[in-house]
Enzyme design. Structure first.
Site, short mmCIF file in Angstrom:
data_model
loop_
_atom_site.label_atom_id
_atom_site.label_comp_id
_atom_site.label_asym_id
_atom_site.label_seq_id
_atom_site.Cartn_x
_atom_site.Cartn_y
_atom_site.Cartn_z
N ARG A 117 0.94 -0.96 -0.11
CA ARG A 117 0.12 -0.13 0.12
C ARG A 117 0.90 1.45 -0.13
NH1 ARG A 117 -1.73 2.38 4.37
NH2 ARG A 117 -2.37 0.50 5.48
N TYR A 153 -16.47 14.27 -15.96
CA TYR A 153 -16.89 13.34 -15.88
C TYR A 153 -18.25 13.01 -14.59
CZ TYR A 153 -17.37 8.15 -14.74
OH TYR A 153 -17.54 6.77 -14.49
N ASP A 192 -7.61 16.86 -15.36
CA ASP A 192 -7.87 15.45 -15.51
C ASP A 192 -7.55 15.24 -17.15
OD1 ASP A 192 -8.94 13.03 -16.47
OD2 ASP A 192 -10.59 13.06 -15.28
N LYS A 202 -8.49 3.88 -19.31
CA LYS A 202 -8.63 4.40 -20.64
C LYS A 202 -7.59 4.30 -21.46
CE LYS A 202 -12.32 5.74 -18.35
NZ LYS A 202 -13.27 4.57 -18.10
N1 LCS Z 1 -11.98 10.99 -15.63
C1 LCS Z 1 -12.47 10.69 -16.65
C2 LCS Z 1 -12.38 11.93 -17.60
C3 LCS Z 1 -13.39 9.66 -17.09
O1 LCS Z 1 -13.75 9.50 -18.05
C4 LCS Z 1 -13.57 8.52 -15.97
C5 LCS Z 1 -14.07 7.21 -16.18
C6 LCS Z 1 -12.78 8.62 -14.93
C7 LCS Z 1 -12.05 9.98 -14.57
C8 LCS Z 1 -13.08 8.02 -13.64
O2 LCS Z 1 -11.99 6.95 -14.02
P1 LCS Z 1 -12.26 5.24 -13.37
O3 LCS Z 1 -12.63 5.31 -12.10
O4 LCS Z 1 -13.51 4.89 -13.84
O5 LCS Z 1 -11.05 4.64 -13.80
N2 LCS Z 1 -14.97 7.61 -17.40
C9 LCS Z 1 -16.08 6.55 -17.65
C10 LCS Z 1 -16.80 6.93 -18.88
O6 LCS Z 1 -17.13 7.88 -19.39
N3 LCS Z 1 -17.45 5.64 -19.27
O7 LCS Z 1 -17.20 4.78 -17.94
C11 LCS Z 1 -16.29 5.17 -17.21
#
Ligand code: LCS
Length: 405
Positions: free
Chosen positions: A58, A111, A183, A208
């Site tokens: 951790r 998001y 972000d 992503k």
């Molecule tokens: N930031 C952005 C720009 C995102 O598109 C997402 C997830 C996150 C943060 C959060 O990331 P995660 O915790 O899911 O790894 N976006 C998603 C979307 O547009 N569709 O499903 C997840």
């Protein structure tokens, strides 16, 4: 291999840790929760910070650290902090910067769950956030208050791809002693490096483009200096939302092809956006690479390419969108984005449902908006899949009209 003279695509292949044990070319997976001390004395000196080394996964793990170093290098930052998801990266970042009573200026174009986290979790602990149109620097300037600690951007924003000017906003924020967090999930460091434009912290959902293969959930934060790193590491260690060694290994492997993948995502998305713009069934296309986009010039200044994400409105709104999403075959109906496979989804009922209609409309997310993550399949196959779906939409609209007379 740390070599500042290497080009970005070479760094994608080689960044991490200089030498791995036994001459391993690839980062080994240290699938261990804990590390044995040589003696009680050594354990104590590791905890006291008098000696550097691994203690407990951790806190730090060599496989995770290799990934953290790699992304820090690609972003032009000091060090990275691997997180269990993009949301964990966002949570850890905000918790590292703000205290109860502080104010945050947050973009309208983020998001959905980021908005919800800011409002419901941080709001509960006495952090106030205003959600504003960060595509207008005058609005950002006017929104900063004496108690503002953080300006939070996501650019391009999910899902409408609205851009915020990172360098101009950073200048304004720094005049008021505020930090700027970006972000960078939609662009990846292959196309945009916010720290080099003045931002203080950059974060990603590794889920992503960075991983690129839709088989990991992860996040990363990259900071600019040792002071920030120490503070953020402490928060991450206490909140506990770390990435694990195996997922770190997979993301690190995915990054080797990041530059290549992004090139293809950009090329195909450009072709598809132009195809959509000229399509009789499409009302509007949101894509930074279109000359008709009002932020086209800002995109040229800020990005090395337009990215692989497109949003569009169909004629016939939500009903047409539903038919389209149920009719595609190659483009899979699923949330998430940035993988090698094309995905399509409906933000209002899916990714941005949690933020509520009012906040959605403030961010330009109408009920008829469809989002496409363009994969690396042959672009003609993607277009032919879309064309088949458009035919189904057209037939459905004709039937509707017949029914209504
Ligand atoms: N930031 C952005 C720009 C995102 O598109 C997402 C997830 C996150 C943060 C959060 O990331 P995660 O915790 O899911 O790894 N976006 C998603 C979307 O547009 N569709 O499903 C997840």
């Amino acid at each position: 291999m740390k070599d500042n003279n290497l080009n970005f695509d070479s760094k994608c292949v080689h960044s991490g840790i200089d030498e791995y044990e036994f001459g391993s070319v690839i980062p080994p997976i240290y699938q261990t929760s804990t590390f044995k001390f040589q003696s009680a004395q050594q354990g104590a000196s590791l905890f006291a910070g008098e000696e550097k080394g691994y203690i407990y996964t951790r806190m730090l793990n060599p496989t995770v650290e290799a990934l953290e170093n790699c992304i820090a290098e690609l972003e032009g930052g000091y060090k990275g902090l691997g997180c269990g998801s993009g949301m964990a990266a966002i949570h850890t970042t905000i918790a590292s910067i703000v205290s109860a009573g502080d104010h945050v200026v947050c973009s309208n174009y983020v998001y959905g769950p980021t908005t919800t986290l800011m409002k419901s979790i941080f709001g509960k602990f006495g952090v106030q956030a205003d959600f504003v149109d960060t595509s207008d620097i005058n609005i950002v300037r006017a929104s900063i208050r004496p108690d503002t600690k953080l300006v939070y951007l996501e650019t391009p924003g999910n899902p409408t791809l609205v851009l915020s000017d990172i360098s101009e906003i950073s200048k304004i924020a720094h005049q008021h002693n505020c930090l700027v967090v970006v972000d960078n999930t939609f662009m990846s460091p292959a196309l945009q490096q916010p720290l080099l434009m003045g931002a203080d912290v950059v974060l990603h959902s590794l889920t992503k483009f960075l991983n690129g293969h839709a088989d990991v959930v992860g996040g990363i934060i990259v900071v600019k200096d040792e002071t920030a790193y120490t503070a953020f590491r402490k928060t991450l260690n206490q909140l506990g939302g770390v990435i694990d060694p195996f997922n770190s290994f997979l993301v690190h492997r995915g990054i080797k092809t990041l530059a290549l993948r992004m090139e293809r995502h950009c090329q195909s998305a450009q072709i598809i956006a132009e195809y959509l713009e000229n399509h009789s069934m499409v009302e509007k296309v949101y894509f930074p690479g279109l000359k008709s986009n009002p932020q086209y010039q800002l995109g040229l200044k800020q990005h090395k390419g337009p990215g692989g994400m497109i949003a569009f409105e169909l004629k016939g709104g939500l009903e047409s969108g539903r038919v389209m999403m149920n009719s595609v075959k190659l483009c899979q109906l699923a949330v998430s984005l940035g993988g090698v496979e094309s995905l399509i989804q409906h933000p209002a009922s899916m990714t941005h449902y949690s933020m509520g209609k009012e906040a959605r409309l403030a961010g330009g997310i109408t009920d008829g908006l469809v989002r496409l993550s363009v994969g690396i399949e042959n672009v003609n196959d993607i277009i032919s899949d879309l064309e088949t779906a458009f035919k189904a939409v057209k037939e459905n609209r004709t039937k509707e009209k017949e029914f209504s007379v």
